[in-house]
Design a protein around this motif. Structure first.
Motif, PDB file in Angstrom:
ATOM      1  N   LYS A 275       0.829  -1.216   0.000  1.00 29.86           N
ATOM      2  CA  LYS A 275       0.000   0.000   0.000  1.00 29.86           C
ATOM      3  C   LYS A 275       0.858   1.259   0.000  1.00 29.86           C
ATOM      4  O   LYS A 275       0.384   2.339   0.416  1.00 29.86           O
ATOM      5  CB  LYS A 275      -0.909  -0.004   1.229  1.00 29.86           C
ATOM      6  N   LEU A 278       0.296   5.270  -4.631  1.00 29.83           N
ATOM      7  CA  LEU A 278      -1.099   5.561  -4.933  1.00 29.83           C
ATOM      8  C   LEU A 278      -1.720   4.471  -5.787  1.00 29.83           C
ATOM      9  O   LEU A 278      -2.885   4.091  -5.587  1.00 29.83           O
ATOM     10  CB  LEU A 278      -1.204   6.915  -5.654  1.00 29.83           C
ATOM     11  N   GLN A 281      -2.708   1.642  -3.589  1.00 29.15           N
ATOM     12  CA  GLN A 281      -3.914   1.953  -2.842  1.00 29.15           C
ATOM     13  C   GLN A 281      -5.159   1.854  -3.731  1.00 29.15           C
ATOM     14  O   GLN A 281      -6.210   1.384  -3.276  1.00 29.15           O
ATOM     15  CB  GLN A 281      -3.816   3.350  -2.234  1.00 29.15           C
ATOM     16  N   LYS A 282      -5.026   2.262  -4.977  1.00 27.89           N
ATOM     17  CA  LYS A 282      -6.155   2.148  -5.908  1.00 27.89           C
ATOM     18  C   LYS A 282      -6.481   0.683  -6.171  1.00 27.89           C
ATOM     19  O   LYS A 282      -7.654   0.294  -6.233  1.00 27.89           O
ATOM     20  CB  LYS A 282      -5.821   2.860  -7.217  1.00 27.89           C
ATOM     21  N   CYS A 285      -8.340  -0.765  -3.236  1.00 29.95           N
ATOM     22  CA  CYS A 285      -9.737  -0.334  -3.242  1.00 29.95           C
ATOM     23  C   CYS A 285     -10.547  -1.096  -4.284  1.00 29.95           C
ATOM     24  O   CYS A 285     -11.720  -1.442  -4.051  1.00 29.95           O
ATOM     25  CB  CYS A 285      -9.819   1.172  -3.500  1.00 29.95           C
ATOM     26  N   PHE A 312     -12.679   3.578   0.365  1.00 32.40           N
ATOM     27  CA  PHE A 312     -13.010   4.575  -0.655  1.00 32.40           C
ATOM     28  C   PHE A 312     -13.147   5.958  -0.040  1.00 32.40           C
ATOM     29  O   PHE A 312     -12.845   6.970  -0.695  1.00 32.40           O
ATOM     30  CB  PHE A 312     -14.306   4.169  -1.375  1.00 32.40           C
ATOM     31  N   LYS A 314     -11.371   7.061   2.475  1.00 34.28           N
ATOM     32  CA  LYS A 314     -10.005   7.525   2.692  1.00 34.28           C
ATOM     33  C   LYS A 314      -9.341   7.937   1.381  1.00 34.28           C
ATOM     34  O   LYS A 314      -8.501   8.848   1.372  1.00 34.28           O
ATOM     35  CB  LYS A 314      -9.176   6.430   3.367  1.00 34.28           C
ATOM     36  N   LEU A 315      -9.722   7.257   0.280  1.00 35.18           N
ATOM     37  CA  LEU A 315      -9.160   7.587  -1.032  1.00 35.18           C
ATOM     38  C   LEU A 315      -9.832   8.816  -1.635  1.00 35.18           C
ATOM     39  O   LEU A 315      -9.438   9.301  -2.699  1.00 35.18           O
ATOM     40  CB  LEU A 315      -9.310   6.391  -1.984  1.00 35.18           C
ATOM     41  N   LYS A 316     -10.867   9.337  -0.954  1.00 32.71           N
ATOM     42  CA  LYS A 316     -11.632  10.518  -1.374  1.00 32.71           C
ATOM     43  C   LYS A 316     -12.425  10.264  -2.651  1.00 32.71           C
ATOM     44  O   LYS A 316     -12.658  11.185  -3.434  1.00 32.71           O
ATOM     45  CB  LYS A 316     -10.708  11.727  -1.550  1.00 32.71           C
ATOM     46  N   ASN A 317     -12.847   9.026  -2.831  1.00 33.57           N
ATOM     47  CA  ASN A 317     -13.813   8.706  -3.880  1.00 33.57           C
ATOM     48  C   ASN A 317     -15.197   8.685  -3.227  1.00 33.57           C
ATOM     49  O   ASN A 317     -15.769   7.646  -2.928  1.00 33.57           O
ATOM     50  CB  ASN A 317     -13.479   7.347  -4.511  1.00 33.57           C
ATOM     51  N   ASP A 354     -15.552  11.534  -7.331  1.00 35.67           N
ATOM     52  CA  ASP A 354     -14.431  10.591  -7.148  1.00 35.67           C
ATOM     53  C   ASP A 354     -13.163  11.258  -7.658  1.00 35.67           C
ATOM     54  O   ASP A 354     -13.103  11.702  -8.825  1.00 35.67           O
ATOM     55  CB  ASP A 354     -14.676   9.288  -7.912  1.00 35.67           C
ATOM     56  N   HIS A 356     -10.237   9.770  -7.984  1.00 40.12           N
ATOM     57  CA  HIS A 356      -9.380   8.842  -8.725  1.00 40.12           C
ATOM     58  C   HIS A 356     -10.262   7.913  -9.568  1.00 40.12           C
ATOM     59  O   HIS A 356     -11.319   7.450  -9.129  1.00 40.12           O
ATOM     60  CB  HIS A 356      -8.515   8.016  -7.773  1.00 40.12           C
TER      61      HIS A 356
END
Length: 423
Positions: A275, A278, A281-282, A285, A312, A314-317, A354, A356
């Protein structure tokens, strides 16, 4: 030709049949026959009995062949030389025993019959019946033809445990070997030729194992749960069911086991995935999102949605996270979980975007590739493992299934057969 002329020739004497054939072709048949008799000599003439026709002085035929029909006396010419045989004294049968026992009082053992296990393999096309009969080779062939099994190592324990219950042992007389008994499932209305072995593994047994696997999944023991689900999956081809309904339930059990195995295997890979970047991390997810589309029990579906929702968010999606929150609330979670989910949903609705782009479309139905853990959308080409029914990308055709560990991906088979046909 020159080769035929140079071929060495072997001088052979004229045989009896050569003389007879030549005598028939000559016009002087009588003369030729006379010459043949002269060659044979006068000593052999009496042996053929041509001069003794059995006629009396009046010219009538005495027909001595009539005496052969009723005369049981053997002539001197047929007398066997049994007087010179030196037989052991212990072979002599007493006269009383001979008179009571029939033909010389000697017992001839009957021919060995066909064992029940041979009839089992003749009467059934189910792999488990051949395993119970001890015919492992034919059981392998049936599993290969029906569900595409190519790696039989995982079936060793299943085969041994099944064969161990195929027969019983009864103690006989002292110092004698035990006697085997062969329990049969249709013993009430059968005869030895159409018998079938007793059923040991039943559908209810696998359902009980399924409940245990559910508990392991709820506890988060994914490794143990995976082994449990795989054991259930491998045991399904070894079932024996009597009705169409039971056969349908067995297929449903196979689908459930496959869904959990794909999901748990993917979740284990997600936890082990790095992780740091980026892109990592994607990818984490994406795998969490795919897990929410596996066919799981509601209690487990809630757990997968909570995991995907947190990742999601935390990933700001936020848009996709809000979708997960709504699906979670529809399943009716515990009050504290529902309260926390509403707070997250409220935050996502303030900024429903989203940041990303991920390889995930929740509105387009898809299956998860059990090898690469990427979506296979409806209408796309895919290969199926015959036993687990797991989906794979075409590039994995011919490899061993990652889910059941025994079947060949994309192999054409006859299909699962666990119901006995009434003969």
């Amino acid at each position: 030709s020159q080769s035929e002329q140079n071929w060495p020739l072997l001088t052979v004497s004229r045989g009896f049949f050569d003389t007879a054939i030549m005598a028939g072709k000559k016009a002087e048949g009588v003369a030729a026959a006379g010459m043949a008799m002269e060659d044979d000599g006068d000593e052999d003439a009496a042996g053929w009995g041509d001069s003794d026709l059995g006629l009396d002085d009046d010219g009538e035929d005495k027909d001595e062949f009539k005496d052969a029909e009723g005369d049981d006396e053997e002539g001197d010419g047929w007398a066997p030389d049994d007087d010179d045989l030196d037989l052991p004294a212990d072979l002599e049968v007493p006269a009383a025993t001979a008179e009571a026992g029939g033909e010389d009082g000697y017992f001839v053992a009957p021919v060995r019959g066909t064992p029940p296990t041979q009839h089992w393999t003749n009467n059934s096309a189910l792999p488990i019946d051949h395993i119970l009969a001890g015919n492992v080779e034919s059981a392998f062939r049936l599993l290969h033809d029906q569900v595409g099994v190519v790696n039989f190592e995982a079936y060793k324990n299943h085969f041994m445990s099944s064969f161990s219950r195929s027969r019983t042992m009864m103690v006989g007389m002292p110092s004698t070997p035990s006697l085997y008994g062969y329990p049969q499932s249709n013993w009430k209305e059968t005869n030895p030729k159409n018998g079938l072995p007793a059923v040991g593994l039943k559908l209810n047994d696998l359902v009980s194992r399924l409940q245990s696997a559910y508990q392991l999944t709820t506890s988060g023991k994914f490794g143990e749960a995976t082994e449990k689900f795989r054991s259930i999956l491998l045991s399904i081809p070894l079932l024996v069911v009597e009705s169409k309904q039971d056969e349908t339930e067995a297929n449903q059990l196979r689908e459930i086991s496959c869904s959990y195995l794909v999901g748990l295997t993917m979740e284990t890979a997600r936890k082990e995935h790095p992780k740091a970047s980026l892109e990592d991390q994607k990818r984490v997810c994406e795998m969490a999102a795919y897990f929410t589309h596996c066919n799981l029990q509601p209690v487990h579906q809630i757990l997968t949605l909570r995991t995907a929702l947190n990742l999601f968010f935390k990933l700001k999606n936020f848009k996709t996270a809000g979708s997960f929150a709504r699906r979670l609330l529809e399943l009716g979670p515990k009050p504290e979980v529902a309260q926390q989910t509403r707070k997250i949903l409220q935050a996502c609705d303030k900024n429903p975007v989203d940041e990303h782009q991920l390889e995930y479309d929740e509105h387009n139905p898809f299956d998860v590739c059990a090898a690469s853990f990427v979506p296979i959308y409806r209408g796309s080409e895919c290969e199926i493992a015959p036993l687990s029914q797991a989906k794979y990308l075409p590039k994995y055709k011919g490899e061993v299934c990652r889910i059941d560990k025994v079947s060949q991906i994309g192999k054409a088979t006859a299909g699962l057969k666990i119901r006995r046909k009434v003969r």
